[in-house]
Design a protein around this motif. Structure first.
Motif, mmCIF file in Angstrom:
data_model
loop_
_atom_site.group_PDB
_atom_site.id
_atom_site.type_symbol
_atom_site.label_atom_id
_atom_site.label_comp_id
_atom_site.label_asym_id
_atom_site.label_seq_id
_atom_site.Cartn_x
_atom_site.Cartn_y
_atom_site.Cartn_z
ATOM 1 N N SER A 101 -6.193 -8.604 11.617
ATOM 2 C CA SER A 101 -6.069 -7.284 11.426
ATOM 3 C C SER A 101 -4.624 -7.266 10.489
ATOM 4 C CB SER A 101 -5.743 -6.588 13.012
ATOM 5 O OG SER A 101 -4.616 -7.225 13.558
ATOM 6 N N ALA A 102 -4.335 -6.046 10.362
ATOM 7 C CA ALA A 102 -3.348 -5.706 9.458
ATOM 8 C C ALA A 102 -2.113 -5.991 10.252
ATOM 9 C CB ALA A 102 -3.272 -4.402 8.831
ATOM 10 N N ALA A 103 -2.302 -5.507 11.489
ATOM 11 C CA ALA A 103 -0.712 -5.919 12.339
ATOM 12 C C ALA A 103 -0.579 -7.297 12.405
ATOM 13 C CB ALA A 103 -1.117 -5.081 13.625
ATOM 14 N N GLU A 267 -9.913 -0.683 4.267
ATOM 15 C CA GLU A 267 -9.260 -0.272 5.812
ATOM 16 C C GLU A 267 -8.141 -0.872 5.876
ATOM 17 O OE1 GLU A 267 -10.118 -0.021 10.513
ATOM 18 O OE2 GLU A 267 -11.657 -0.966 9.215
ATOM 19 N N HIS A 268 -7.865 -2.257 5.597
ATOM 20 C CA HIS A 268 -6.904 -3.154 6.070
ATOM 21 C C HIS A 268 -5.673 -3.349 4.836
ATOM 22 C CE1 HIS A 268 -8.316 -4.126 10.087
ATOM 23 N NE2 HIS A 268 -9.440 -4.471 9.614
ATOM 24 N N CYS A 269 -6.006 -2.927 3.821
ATOM 25 C CA CYS A 269 -4.945 -3.140 2.782
ATOM 26 C C CYS A 269 -3.707 -2.220 3.011
ATOM 27 C CB CYS A 269 -5.310 -2.455 1.342
ATOM 28 S SG CYS A 269 -4.189 -2.635 -0.001
ATOM 29 N N ILE A 274 -6.627 -0.116 -2.490
ATOM 30 C CA ILE A 274 -7.988 -0.618 -2.719
ATOM 31 C C ILE A 274 -9.060 0.633 -2.452
ATOM 32 C CG2 ILE A 274 -10.196 -2.228 -2.278
ATOM 33 C CD1 ILE A 274 -8.171 -4.207 -1.300
ATOM 34 N N SER A 275 -9.919 0.744 -3.495
ATOM 35 C CA SER A 275 -11.134 1.961 -3.654
ATOM 36 C C SER A 275 -12.334 1.424 -3.992
ATOM 37 C CB SER A 275 -10.557 2.950 -4.185
ATOM 38 O OG SER A 275 -10.247 2.892 -5.567
ATOM 39 N N VAL A 276 -13.381 1.818 -3.658
ATOM 40 C CA VAL A 276 -14.782 1.367 -4.120
ATOM 41 C C VAL A 276 -15.187 2.225 -5.616
ATOM 42 C CG1 VAL A 276 -17.155 1.166 -3.724
ATOM 43 C CG2 VAL A 276 -15.474 0.869 -1.741
#
Length: 285
Positions: A101-103, A267-269, A274-276
């Motif tokens: 996770s990002a945390a 989500e985690h960047c 980041i995008s699609v």
């Protein structure tokens, strides 16, 4: 966080519940199995006749795969749904890593994540192996006159389990499927380390469409905004959370052939860079 994981599980569960309900209520909507390219070829081999009624659905599925790649693997496949339910990605079965996770992985310490991604590169899709598996399945289906892959396909096992449960509670007729089908599904998820990469024959069609898409020079995939991306500072968050170990910031275009659009990287960047997007490459290079 992990909102995307729960969203993927919800989409997969919702689609399966809807198709199961339609089938159980005898509403003529068909099932996901009628759209499967592998099932189509197996039925053709087993029966010796082309099921023309299934052709439109199969062509639609191949068109979606051509546009979106392996999105099925993360958003609809039962193995992907179960991985979402258990809270991580298991590319190597029980011994594999779980997405961080990002945390747990701040951008200042992400340099160590790159080694994690490189350590499981062998999990990438193997087009030759999947093609050989498909050829064997077609040969066996021709000999026994039955689409054998349906007996251990995750979708077939999931539907079989649902029907077995419904039969238990509606007609009080328990069957061996209640035990065997869930065990087979669990084995594919936890024990067969290279099921998705080297066994699942559906991956052969995903790989072919990916190669064709690359040749035509476009892809719908995650893309990092250079000005905001922290990869230059050593961040490898996108690679560490990606079940296919793709580095969005610096990954080779061929790496994105394995992208399932799970959107964990989005989500985690930590920089939200980041995008699609629809990415085009001149001359398909």
């Amino acid at each position: 966080m992990n909102k995307m994981r729960y969203l993927r599980f919800g989409v997969a569960a919702g689609v399966f519940a809807l198709v199961f309900a339609f089938t159980w209520l005898h509403i003529p909507s068909g099932t996901l199995c009628t759209l499967c390219p592998v099932g189509f070829l197996e039925i053709t081999a087993a029966s010796g006749a082309v099921p023309w009624a299934l052709v439109p659905g199969v062509l639609v599925v191949l068109a979606i795969v051509f546009m979106l790649g392996r999105v099925f693997c993360s958003w609809l496949c039962p193995t992907g749904a179960l991985r979402n339910l258990f809270g991580g990605h298991f590319p190597h079965g029980l011994t594999g890593r779980v997405g961080r996770s990002a945390a747990a992985c701040p951008s200042s310490a992400c340099a160590s994540c790159s080694s994690v991604g490189r350590s499981v590169r062998e999990n990438r899709s193997n087009l030759l192996a999947q093609g050989l598996v498909l050829a064997v399945l077609l040969a066996v289906s021709f000999v026994v006159h039955f689409p054998v892959f349906c007996l251990f396909c995750p979708i077939g096992l999931a539907f079989g389990t649902l029907f077995a449960v419904s039969r238990l509670f509606i007609t009080w007729q328990p069957g061996w499927e209640l035990i065997v089908f869930p065990l087979m599904l669990a084995a594919e998820l936890f024990l067969f380390r290279r099921w998705c990469a080297a066994v699942c024959p559906l991956g052969f069609f995903f790989g072919l469409m990916a190669k064709l898409r690359s040749r035509m020079g476009f892809a719908i995939r995650p893309k990092a905004e250079g000005a905001a991306c922290r990869s230059a500072e050593g961040c490898r968050m996108c690679e560490s959370v990606c079940p296919e170990d793709i580095n969005v910031a610096s990954g080779d275009p061929a790496d994105f052939e394995d992208c399932t659009l799970c959107l964990d990287c989005v989500e985690h960047c930590p920089a939200k860079s980041i995008s699609v997007e629809l990415v085009r490459r001149k001359g398909g290079q």
